[in-house]
Design a protein around this motif. Structure first.
Motif, PDB file in Angstrom:
ATOM      1  N   ARG A 155     -48.086  32.030 -22.619  1.00 46.78           N
ATOM      2  CA  ARG A 155     -48.266  33.374 -23.156  1.00 46.78           C
ATOM      3  C   ARG A 155     -47.274  34.296 -22.477  1.00 46.78           C
ATOM      4  N   LYS A 156     -46.393  34.845 -23.273  1.00 44.99           N
ATOM      5  CA  LYS A 156     -45.270  35.641 -22.761  1.00 44.99           C
ATOM      6  C   LYS A 156     -45.746  36.742 -21.812  1.00 44.99           C
ATOM      7  N   ASP A 157     -45.205  36.721 -20.608  1.00 40.80           N
ATOM      8  CA  ASP A 157     -45.421  37.736 -19.569  1.00 40.80           C
ATOM      9  C   ASP A 157     -46.826  37.739 -18.966  1.00 40.80           C
ATOM     10  N   ILE A 214     -54.441  27.462 -14.757  1.00 42.66           N
ATOM     11  CA  ILE A 214     -53.746  28.664 -15.205  1.00 42.66           C
ATOM     12  C   ILE A 214     -52.823  29.181 -14.118  1.00 42.66           C
ATOM     13  N   SER A 215     -51.596  29.525 -14.526  1.00 40.92           N
ATOM     14  CA  SER A 215     -50.617  30.118 -13.625  1.00 40.92           C
ATOM     15  C   SER A 215     -50.320  31.525 -14.134  1.00 40.92           C
ATOM     16  N   ARG A 216     -50.606  32.526 -13.317  1.00 41.14           N
ATOM     17  CA  ARG A 216     -50.485  33.914 -13.754  1.00 41.14           C
ATOM     18  C   ARG A 216     -49.050  34.421 -13.642  1.00 41.14           C
ATOM     19  N   LYS A 217     -48.675  35.311 -14.589  1.00 37.12           N
ATOM     20  CA  LYS A 217     -47.327  35.876 -14.610  1.00 37.12           C
ATOM     21  C   LYS A 217     -47.357  37.353 -14.218  1.00 37.12           C
ATOM     22  N   TRP A 237     -50.025  40.059 -15.084  1.00 41.38           N
ATOM     23  CA  TRP A 237     -51.428  39.727 -14.875  1.00 41.38           C
ATOM     24  C   TRP A 237     -52.098  40.602 -13.816  1.00 41.38           C
ATOM     25  N   ASP A 238     -51.406  40.855 -12.735  1.00 42.33           N
ATOM     26  CA  ASP A 238     -51.981  41.688 -11.680  1.00 42.33           C
ATOM     27  C   ASP A 238     -52.305  43.088 -12.192  1.00 42.33           C
ATOM     28  N   SER A 239     -51.443  43.597 -13.069  1.00 40.66           N
ATOM     29  CA  SER A 239     -51.702  44.925 -13.651  1.00 40.66           C
ATOM     30  C   SER A 239     -52.974  44.905 -14.489  1.00 40.66           C
ATOM     31  N   LEU A 240     -53.180  43.807 -15.197  1.00 33.93           N
ATOM     32  CA  LEU A 240     -54.377  43.705 -16.030  1.00 33.93           C
ATOM     33  C   LEU A 240     -55.643  43.651 -15.180  1.00 33.93           C
ATOM     34  N   ILE A 241     -55.591  42.919 -14.075  1.00 32.45           N
ATOM     35  CA  ILE A 241     -56.771  42.805 -13.216  1.00 32.45           C
ATOM     36  C   ILE A 241     -57.121  44.145 -12.588  1.00 32.45           C
TER      37      ILE A 241
END
Length: 778
Positions: free
Chosen positions: A472-474, A508-511, A514-518
């Motif tokens: 999933r892009k970005d 799962i490997s976060r891009k 992802w940190d912004s979403l959390i």
């Protein structure tokens, strides 16, 4: 509010006006000038029938029209109707149609019908348009008053044969199609003959045919016409005749013909069964074959392609058993369903002067290895990414072995690449590549008694494993591994499936985003995690239908982590998902000539099962089991994963909450599909549709206010979309373009918060949602 409704009606008036004008356009081509031709044929029914009965009767009578009275109207592209080469009118064809229609009515029990016709001529230039109107008075339908089955003959020496037939008939009377009060129909009588023939053949009468039966009926009441001098009895007879005239009835007696072939009355038993598992004309000509005896069967093999045990275990004919036609058909269907043979034939050879019948089973093998490639779209069954259900283009490459390990097992290896398209952002939003392998065994492994019950057909055991990667892009990269062992079988019109166990591991490997979403969605750290699923999955598909409609109900349930969760290890405590999930879907389609009205309903719910209050990863469903809506196959007025949950108003920005999902989904769809025309041999169809539904969390989620499901807010949370579309039928697949508007949007972007639940808010010509898909959405 009044202004919004008025604005909505004004906007809706344009498509309504188009639909009203569109069908009125007609063109007549290649007609005979200055010569009467058939322009229109009408059937007008009168009688004490309901509207539904009249509609069905009119359709049946229309089928009885002579071909020269059928008007070949055809819809063409951008033209509502075209009449090409209309037939020349001749009253002979009308008279012939009267005879056909009267015969059809008689067959349905209308024995006192009256049919007439008249014509009307309209002159338009050099066109002489003839309208033929048939006036049909059906009269009262004759119903059955009494039924008697007399399958005996006291004049023959071997009376026991007929007694057995009579006993079998009496034992199956509850299944009879002829019942008191039902319409007297020759079609029903014919169907009853077929039913009785099957009953007798299922009880040993191999050579019995429907021609051995005869039906005698009385629609007058001859018993009431016997002479009598008693005035009271005469009055009673006249009253009975009057009632019978007002409500006509028939007395029916089903008999055995007097000249039945004696061989048709023999109850046969299964004799020798000889099987040719790899039969072909060439092999039989050049080889005698190897003969093997196994479990009472004789196998003659030319190339030893199949293991003998595999061949005989699919035969339902057992030496010494009473012949049963169902076992004969079951054997044919079983071999055909396996897929390892392309041609199956069974010869039944009765032995002269005996009650035994021998069977010769010839099986012609199919091509062993098959390679296929396909381009397809896919459908959302409620999984977030990982089931291969990405919207857009999917390319499949497959290799099939139809006789794996010489056991008539089907081995399939599939390589799939899919891309998810999303207009308005980067074109390719998600990519997925996966490889899967499964082996289907045409038997139960191991042999559970539960799977050996009568009525179970096409039993298969399936072993599957695979690996896939979703990028999933970005946002993240997801790698999944899965394996399962399961069973599948049919019973009547039901298809059952079960997978025990189903094991999946997701990493799962976060891009970068992802940190912004959390930071803005704390619940994401509980929903999006690596984890292990050990579950049991059960499914049921029920299919029904006839010429007018088809329907299908699908049920799917999954229970994960309950048994494995009892094992106390740190790995399982940290990684094992525990949840239950249930889906139900119902589809019904009505065919009306070249149009189709389709309804679909879907309901799904899942619940995480945390062990303790600290078990955060099981508070919600794992992300690859969450429900989502929008896209080409679900709530088409919204982009993929852009609806809900509930009435949440929140930004769709990539750093806030670009995707919407939930633990619950309710959705309904209505489509009216109709034919437009044919261009260069490519069929063009269109549709008018409406989608309504949403997704919700089962438990409150602080990141999504008003996102949990509450029954008293169901209407408020309901999203509604309407639209139209074009379907280009290319034969191997259908290319689909849909354009939809939000009629009611409960969860807009925060920038458009004022539009929440406002009907047809800010409708503009280019303000809808364009969806591209392959094949029909449901």
């Amino acid at each position: 509010m009044f202004y919004s409704v008025a604005k909505f009606l004004r906007q809706l008036s344009v498509p309504i006006l188009f639909l009203l004008i569109y069908p009125s356009c007609t063109t007549i081509k290649n007609y005979p000038p200055n010569t009467p031709f058939v322009y229109e044929t009408n059937i007008r029914l009168t009688g004490n029938n309901t509207k539904t009965e009249k509609k069905e009767l009119a359709a049946r009578l229309d089928e009885q029209l002579d071909d020269s009275l059928r008007v070949p109207w055809v819809r063409k592209f951008l033209v509502a109707k075209v009449l090409n080469k209309p037939p020349h009118y001749d009253s002979i064809y009308a008279e012939r149609s009267k005879v056909f229609m009267s015969g059809a009515l008689n067959a349905l029990g209308y024995l006192r019908d009256s049919i007439s016709y008249n014509t009307k001529v309209d002159t338009v230039g050099d066109q002489y348009r003839i309208k033929v109107n048939f006036n049909v008075e059906t009269g009262k339908m004759v119903t059955i008053d009494s039924i008697r089955f007399q399958i005996t003959n006291d004049t023959v020496p071997n009376k026991a044969l007929f007694d057995t037939l009579q006993q079998i008939t009496s034992a199956n009377l509850d299944q009879s199609l002829l019942k008191k009060g039902t319409p007297f129909s020759r079609t029903n009588i014919s169907n009853e003959f077929d039913r009785l023939t099957d009953v007798y053949r299922n009880n040993g009468y191999l050579r019995f045919t429907r021609d051995d039966l005869i039906a005698v009926w009385d629609t007058v009441g001859i018993a009431l016409l016997r002479p009598t001098l008693d005035p009271i009895e005469q009055a009673q007879q006249l009253e009975a005749l009057r009632r019978r005239k007002e409500n006509p009835t028939a007395d029916i007696e089903v008999r055995l013909r007097s000249n039945v072939d004696p061989s048709h009355l023999i109850r046969y038993h299964v004799g020798n069964v000889t099987i040719y598992p790899d039969f072909s004309a060439e092999s039989q000509a050049f080889s005698k074959g190897d003969t093997t005896q196994l479990n009472g069967y004789t196998l003659i093999s030319y190339e030893r392609m199949f293991k003998p045990k595999v061949v005989v275990e699919n035969v339902s004919l057992k030496r010494g058993d009473l012949y049963d036609q169902r076992n004969y058909l079951r054997t044919i269907n079983r071999y055909n369903s396996i897929g390892s043979w392309r041609l199956v034939s069974i010869d039944q050879l009765s032995r002269a002067g005996t009650d035994s019948v021998d069977f010769i089973v010839r099986l012609t093998p199919a091509v062993k290895n098959l390679f296929n490639a396909s381009l397809e779209g896919s459908k959302n069954w409620g999984n977030y990414f990982t089931e291969g259900n990405l919207l857009g283009l999917g390319v499949n490459l497959g290799l099939q072995n139809r006789n794996f390990l010489h056991g008539a097992n089907l081995s399939n290896t599939n390589l799939r690449y899919s891309i998810e398209l999303n207009a308005g952002e980067s074109l390719i939003q998600t990519q997925q590549v996966s490889i899967a392998h499964n082996i289907s065994f045409p038997r139960a492994i191991p042999k559970f008694r539960l799977l050996q019950k009568p009525g179970i057909e096409n039993l298969r055991t399936t072993f599957a494993f695979g690996v896939g990667n979703t990028d999933r892009k970005d946002f993240f990269n997801l790698t999944t591994f899965n394996t399962s062992w399961g069973y599948e079988f049919t019973k009547g019109n039901k298809l059952w499936g079960i997978r025990i166990p189903n094991v999946e591991y997701s990493f799962i490997s976060r891009k970068r985003l992802w940190d912004s979403l959390i930071k803005t969605n704390q619940s994401y750290q509980y929903i999006f995690n690596s984890g292990l699923v050990i579950s049991s999955i059960g499914s049921l598909t029920i299919s029904n239908g006839n010429k007018r409609f088809t329907e299908q109900a699908l049920f799917n349930t999954e229970v994960a982590g309950i048994i494995a969760g009892t094992i106390s290890t740190k790995f399982l405590q940290d990684n094992l998902y525990r949840f239950v999930k249930f889906n139900a879907e119902y589809k019904r389609a009505y065919k009306i000539r070249r149009t189709e009205l389709v309804f679909r309903g879907f309901a799904g719910i899942g619940k995480g099962l945390p062990r303790t209050s600290m078990d955060s990863i099981n508070y919600y469903l794992p992300f690859f089991r969450e429900y989502y809506a929008g896209g080409a196959n679900s709530m088409r007025a919204w982009g993929l994963r852009k609806l809900g949950p509930g009435s949440t108003v929140k930004s769709f920005a990539n750093t806030v909450a670009p995707d919407r999902f939930g633990d619950v989904q309710l959705e309904g769809n209505i489509e009216y599909r109709f034919y437009i025309g044919t261009v260069a041999s490519i069929k063009l169809n269109s549709t008018l549709f409406s989608d309504f539904g949403n997704v919700w969390f089962l438990r409150p989620n602080k990141d999504y206010p008003n996102g949990d499901i509450q029954l008293n807010k169901l209407w408020t949370d309901l999203a509604i979309g309407v639209g139209t579309g074009l379907r280009v039928d290319l034969g191997i697949f259908v290319l689909r373009v849909d354009y939809a508007y939000k009629l009611k949007n409960p969860s807009p972007d925060i920038a458009d918060a004022t539009s929440q639940n406002k009907w047809a808010y800010d409708w503009r010509l280019l303000g809808g949602q364009l969806q591209l898909g392959i094949n029909y959405p449901f």
